[in-house]
Design an enzyme around this catalytic site. Structure first.
Site, PDB file in Angstrom:
ATOM      1  N   TYR A  16       0.901  -1.278  -0.010  1.00 19.36           N
ATOM      2  CA  TYR A  16      -0.066   0.023   0.051  1.00 19.36           C
ATOM      3  C   TYR A  16       0.620   1.167   0.004  1.00 19.36           C
ATOM      4  CZ  TYR A  16      -4.459  -2.401   0.297  1.00 19.36           C
ATOM      5  OH  TYR A  16      -5.586  -2.939   0.289  1.00 19.36           O
ATOM      6  N   TYR A 146     -14.968  -3.403   2.038  1.00 14.81           N
ATOM      7  CA  TYR A 146     -13.495  -4.027   1.956  1.00 14.81           C
ATOM      8  C   TYR A 146     -13.552  -5.505   2.634  1.00 14.81           C
ATOM      9  CZ  TYR A 146      -8.576  -4.862   2.075  1.00 14.81           C
ATOM     10  OH  TYR A 146      -7.232  -5.299   1.972  1.00 14.81           O
ATOM     11  N   ASP A 252     -18.060 -10.134   8.304  1.00 10.43           N
ATOM     12  CA  ASP A 252     -16.684  -9.756   7.925  1.00 10.43           C
ATOM     13  C   ASP A 252     -16.205  -8.973   9.268  1.00 10.43           C
ATOM     14  OD1 ASP A 252     -14.088  -9.195   7.786  1.00 10.43           O
ATOM     15  OD2 ASP A 252     -14.206  -8.827   5.609  1.00 10.43           O
ATOM     16  N   LYS A 281      -7.151 -10.094  12.227  1.00  6.42           N
ATOM     17  CA  LYS A 281      -6.591  -9.104  12.832  1.00  6.42           C
ATOM     18  C   LYS A 281      -6.332  -9.164  14.479  1.00  6.42           C
ATOM     19  CE  LYS A 281      -6.805  -5.425   9.169  1.00  6.42           C
ATOM     20  NZ  LYS A 281      -7.866  -5.469   8.104  1.00  6.42           N
TER      21      LYS A 281
HETATM   22  C1  LIG Z   1      -8.067  -6.047   6.810  1.00 10.10           C
HETATM   23  C2  LIG Z   1      -9.236  -6.743   6.513  1.00 10.10           C
HETATM   24  C3  LIG Z   1      -9.371  -7.885   5.441  1.00 10.10           C
HETATM   25  C4  LIG Z   1      -8.432  -8.619   4.837  1.00 10.10           C
HETATM   26  O1  LIG Z   1      -7.454  -9.061   6.065  1.00 10.10           O
HETATM   27  P1  LIG Z   1      -5.594  -9.431   5.774  1.00 10.10           P
HETATM   28  O2  LIG Z   1      -5.253 -10.075   6.727  1.00 10.10           O
HETATM   29  O3  LIG Z   1      -5.251  -8.055   5.343  1.00 10.10           O
HETATM   30  O4  LIG Z   1      -5.747 -10.278   4.582  1.00 10.10           O
HETATM   31  C5  LIG Z   1     -10.667  -8.337   5.507  1.00 10.10           C
HETATM   32  N1  LIG Z   1     -11.814  -7.923   5.974  1.00 10.10           N
HETATM   33  C6  LIG Z   1     -11.777  -6.581   6.573  1.00 10.10           C
HETATM   34  C7  LIG Z   1     -12.926  -6.020   7.070  1.00 10.10           C
HETATM   35  C8  LIG Z   1     -10.588  -6.190   6.873  1.00 10.10           C
HETATM   36  O5  LIG Z   1     -10.621  -4.789   7.379  1.00 10.10           O
END
Ligand SMILES: *Cc1c(COP(=O)(O)O)cnc(C)c1O
Length: 450
Positions: A16, A146, A252, A281
């Site tokens: 990025y 996203y 998500d 995360k």
């Molecule tokens: C960061 C993120 C992802 C992707 O996670 P990575 O570990 O970077 O592949 C998917 N969904 C959401 C909501 C995110 O914030």
């Protein structure tokens, strides 16, 4: 430029990052970290105001998590996860099932957020294949949503700046307008909002549910899309619609999970019950990579058959359920209990939010939004018309630069400055961060913008 940075720029391609910008803004070499602070090689510190990309929860260098990682390393660093298993994954799966909402009973591990999402997409897709509803092959997602950077996850994401160039690669899917209240797609304000923006999603589900496998969205906060915080009522209605039209609901929670919103998971705020939840995360408190996709027993059962029926879920990632990552995650979840993390931040959140309200008075602040330990400030060129700053003005980057001078990491999302604070933050640290952020944004007036 010192030698380490010269070498970095000689060999590394950062994520990025427009590498050309690195000539002016070389990366900062971090040598150690403690709590909410990152220390560079010259002894300067920075507050980790975005939790090392929204991952860190209990602070850096936490003794309890470190100890669990070391103990795990003394016994087992990695093992294949088909035909073999290990105690840390078992403990973690049991724990995740007990703390996630609804009927999620099965845990499928992977190693990051994108893979947690891909897993949910493929499972939902194959569920309908395995149960004979072969036409249910499409997904619905939100503009500005996203879900990761792999091609499948990009296909259902809607952050154009990131993904536009790759669009010829995407599988086709349905998109619904984002519930972006500041730029309401229906032209309404909060006072007369009747969640009208959900109508096109509703129409889509009504007409096309025979073709739709699942709806996927980020619950309550569309993070990478600009920390867009939307009304709980919207999520509640999406959940109802998914149930009514027999499509899966994939939440998500990669960014929103593990306390960020003030509750363990964002969907708890409205009691939404997903068919899948994607986690990553914060799962290990940001110590090691790990992903998890949880689903219901009903979905799991549709794959449970004799081998020759070809119902197996042929999907996996090499570092699936890595033992050291799993041990870190188990420890992080224990810290939530031992330190009463959620009740502690419960007291900080009102302080955080009421301070953020003060930003509304600034001339270049168009919108202020917050939830839990996340706060976002949308900058605009013109407050009345909501005219945004042009890309080339790099307003975000300039604020970022100023932030670094004042010990803050205000890494922007376009014209949106945000804080995504580690839950270990103290009240004094919180006040310092907010005060400095306020001063910085205040120092940028329209007049000095080109
Ligand atoms: C960061 C993120 C992802 C992707 O996670 P990575 O570990 O970077 O592949 C998917 N969904 C959401 C909501 C995110 O914030």
């Amino acid at each position: 430029m010192d030698n380490w940075i010269k070498k970095d720029l000689k060999y590394i391609w950062h994520p990025y990052t427009q590498m050309k910008d690195c000539r002016r803004f070389p990366p900062i070499l971090i040598e150690r970290a403690k709590g909410a602070k990152l220390y560079d090689d010259k002894g300067n510190f920075y507050y980790d105001t975005i939790s090392s990309w929204w991952c860190n929860v209990h602070g850096h260098n936490h003794p309890r998590i470190k100890k669990a990682i070391k103990q795990q390393l003394d016994n087992l660093e990695h093992v294949l996860f088909a035909g073999f298993t290990h105690k840390s994954a078992i403990l973690l799966a049991e724990k995740l099932v007990s703390i996630t909402p609804g009927n999620l009973k099965r845990v499928f591990f992977s190693d990051n957020g994108s893979t947690a999402v891909e897993t949910a997409l493929k499972m939902s897709f194959q569920y309908w294949q395995n149960t004979g509803r072969r036409k249910k092959t499409k997904f619905v997602s939100l503009d500005r949503g996203y879900h990761g950077d792999t091609v499948g996850a990009m296909s259902i994401s809607g952050v154009d700046l990131f993904n536009e160039v790759f669009s010829p690669l995407f599988f086709s899917s349905f998109k619904a307008p984002a519930p972006y209240c500041y730029l309401c797609p229906e032209g309404k304000s909060i006072s007369d909002c009747n969640i009208d923006c959900i109508k096109s999603l509703e129409t889509l589900l009504k007409k096309k549910n025979n073709e739709i496998a699942a709806v996927i969205l980020e619950p309550l906060i569309m993070a990478a899309g600009g920390m867009i915080i939307y009304p709980g009522e919207y999520l509640k209605r999406v959940a109802e619609l998914a149930g009514r039209y027999n499509v899966h609901l994939i939440l998500d929670e990669v960014a929103t999970g593990f306390g960020r919103t003030g509750k363990m998971f964002a969907c708890e705020h409205v009691n939404a019950k997903p068919d899948f939840i994607c986690l990553s995360k914060g799962i290990t408190s940001g110590y090691l990579p790990l992903g998890a996709t949880l689903t219901t027993e009903k979905i799991y059962r549709a794959f449970y058959a004799d081998y020759e029926e070809k119902k197996t879920f042929f999907h996996g990632h090499t570092y699936t359920a890595n033992p050291v990552s799993s041990a870190a995650a188990v420890a992080s979840l224990s810290v939530f209990e031992e330190e009463g993390t959620l009740s502690r931040i419960g007291k900080l959140i009102p302080v955080f939010h009421s301070y953020l309200e003060r930003f509304r008075g600034l001339s270049i602040v168009g919108d202020v939004r917050y939830m839990g330990m996340i706060g976002a400030i949308e900058l605009v060129k013109d407050k009345i018309t909501k005219k945004p700053f042009a890309l080339k003005e790099r307003i975000g980057l300039r604020i970022y630069e100023e932030g670094l001078k004042r010990k803050l990491i205000l890494r922007p999302l376009g014209n949106i400055i945000y804080l995504n604070l580690p839950l270990c933050i103290s009240k004094a640290e919180l006040k310092f961060i907010l005060e400095e952020t306020f001063q910085i944004i205040n120092s940028f007036d329209n007049s000095i913008c080109v």
